[in-house]
Design an enzyme around this catalytic site. Structure first.
Site, short mmCIF file in Angstrom:
data_model
loop_
_atom_site.label_atom_id
_atom_site.label_comp_id
_atom_site.label_asym_id
_atom_site.label_seq_id
_atom_site.Cartn_x
_atom_site.Cartn_y
_atom_site.Cartn_z
N GLY A 73 39.25 9.85 -38.80
CA GLY A 73 38.82 11.18 -38.35
C GLY A 73 37.64 11.10 -37.40
N LEU B 257 37.54 12.58 -34.56
CA LEU B 257 38.36 12.10 -33.43
C LEU B 257 37.67 12.30 -32.09
CD1 LEU B 257 41.84 13.46 -34.58
CD2 LEU B 257 40.78 11.25 -35.08
N GLU C 253 38.25 11.00 -27.61
CA GLU C 253 39.26 10.71 -26.60
C GLU C 253 39.97 9.37 -26.85
OE1 GLU C 253 40.05 13.16 -24.65
OE2 GLU C 253 41.45 11.97 -23.47
N HIS D 37 40.86 8.12 -29.78
CA HIS D 37 41.95 8.38 -30.73
C HIS D 37 43.08 9.16 -30.05
CE1 HIS D 37 38.35 8.31 -33.57
NE2 HIS D 37 39.13 7.38 -34.09
N GLN E 50 36.15 -0.03 -47.18
CA GLN E 50 35.75 -0.83 -46.01
C GLN E 50 34.29 -0.61 -45.64
OE1 GLN E 50 38.86 1.23 -43.46
NE2 GLN E 50 37.32 0.89 -41.88
N GLU F 52 41.72 -1.34 -29.07
CA GLU F 52 41.17 -2.70 -28.90
C GLU F 52 39.66 -2.71 -29.07
OE1 GLU F 52 42.40 -4.29 -25.15
OE2 GLU F 52 44.34 -4.93 -25.94
N ASP G 132 38.08 -2.11 -31.67
CA ASP G 132 37.90 -2.89 -32.90
C ASP G 132 38.79 -4.12 -32.79
OD1 ASP G 132 36.14 -1.03 -34.51
OD2 ASP G 132 37.81 0.30 -34.04
N MET H 18 33.86 4.47 -26.47
CA MET H 18 33.87 5.65 -27.36
C MET H 18 33.96 5.20 -28.81
SD MET H 18 35.93 8.66 -25.56
CE MET H 18 35.51 9.14 -23.89
N ARG I 43 30.84 6.72 -34.18
CA ARG I 43 29.45 6.49 -34.57
C ARG I 43 28.47 6.78 -33.41
NH1 ARG I 43 31.90 2.23 -38.02
NH2 ARG I 43 31.34 2.77 -40.16
#
Ligand code: PAF
Length: 285
Positions: free
Chosen positions: A31, A33, A35, A37, A61, A148, A150, A188, A191
């Site tokens: 969530g 969210l 751009e 996502h 996590q 990508e 992450d 983006m 956080r």
């Protein structure tokens, strides 16, 4: 767009979506969210007949001193964004639905999960691998889409899906989508909203210094001093610490001391004003 909060409703709704042989794309998220996502949702819409997005802030996590409680939760706003993008179904389970009492299973991927964020965040990738494996089994998508941004997470998920036979021919495909960036280059991230105005401005040093480091590496300069200079530039710009700045093999994520001809990636995690930012970029040999 329909919303499922229980596995029972999810399964029935997915069975209906698939009844005529339609394909399903999955976009797993926590969530908040942005751009990045929505780009995943658009890619999924292009590739699949129906898109299922999941929103679940996965407690397993997050480490004990991390931002689980502070992590932004805005289901109504996220849901409106997903609907506007043409998502067919939002899967938004509660913690008890995902981890019923007595839940004792943990999926641990060795190798790719061990260095970088895995070293700085013990247990993080076990939590990711376990919840993503559950999401794959719950939704049974044809294709799943991940950012990508992450990069290590994507490698861990690919390894988990391969080893658990989820990606054997003609079952599940996993697609990595390039990082979406703000106009000033900052990757983006949900956080980024933790950053004060001053730290948000200073944070642009991260992509800028990474690009400068990549230019030096591609110019043939030795890896260790280039990475040391990158760390120095980030500290100078206002970052309080650098968890890692590593040149790694893009497939195994093993650190590289030289550019060797195989695909390489520069990966950085650094903290500014209490917020941990990560980024990664391709490096040409
Ligand atoms: O990248 C994320 O948002 C999360 O790590 C994921 C893949 C949804 C698993 O909780």
């Amino acid at each position: 767009m329909q919303t499922a909060h229980t596995l029972d409703v999810l399964r029935k709704t997915i069975a209906k979506l698939r009844a005529d042989g339609s394909t399903v794309g999955l976009v797993p998220t926590m969530g908040a969210l942005h751009e990045g996502h929505l780009t995943l949702v658009r890619r999924a819409r292009e590739a699949c007949d129906h898109v299922v997005a999941s929103i679940f802030v996965n407690p397993t996590q997050f480490g004990p001193n991390e931002d689980l409680d502070a992590y932004p939760r805005q289901l109504a706003e996220d849901s409106a964004m997903l609907e506007a993008e043409g998502c067919a179904l939002l899967w938004a389970p509660g913690v008890e639905e995902m981890y019923p009492q007595g839940f004792v299973t943990n999926i641990s991927v060795s190798g790719v999960s061990e260095g970088l964020c895995g070293a700085a965040r013990p247990g993080h990738f076990d939590g990711v691998a376990t919840v993503v494996c559950k999401l794959f089994h719950q939704v049974l998508p044809d294709i799943a889409f991940f950012g990508e941004k992450d990069f290590q997470q994507l490698a861990v998920i690919r390894a988990m899906a391969r080893d658990l036979d989820l990606t054997r021919p003609h079952h599940l495909s996993i697609i990595g989508v390039p990082t979406v960036r703000e106009a000033d280059g900052l990757a983006m991230s949900s956080r980024n909203r933790y950053l004060s105005e001053a730290n948000r401005a200073a944070a642009t040093a991260l992509p800028q210094s990474m690009k400068a480091a990549i230019a030096r590496l591609e110019d043939g300069q030795p890896v260790a001093p280039v990475l040391a200079a990158l760390e120095g530039e980030l500290l100078q710009a206002g970052f309080s610490s650098v968890d890692y700045a590593v040149l790694a093999d893009a497939a195994s994520l093993a650190p590289l001391e030289h550019l060797s001809g195989s695909a390489a990636r520069l990966l950085v995690a650094a903290r500014i004003g209490g917020t941990r930012l990560i980024d990664n970029m391709a490096v040409s040999a």
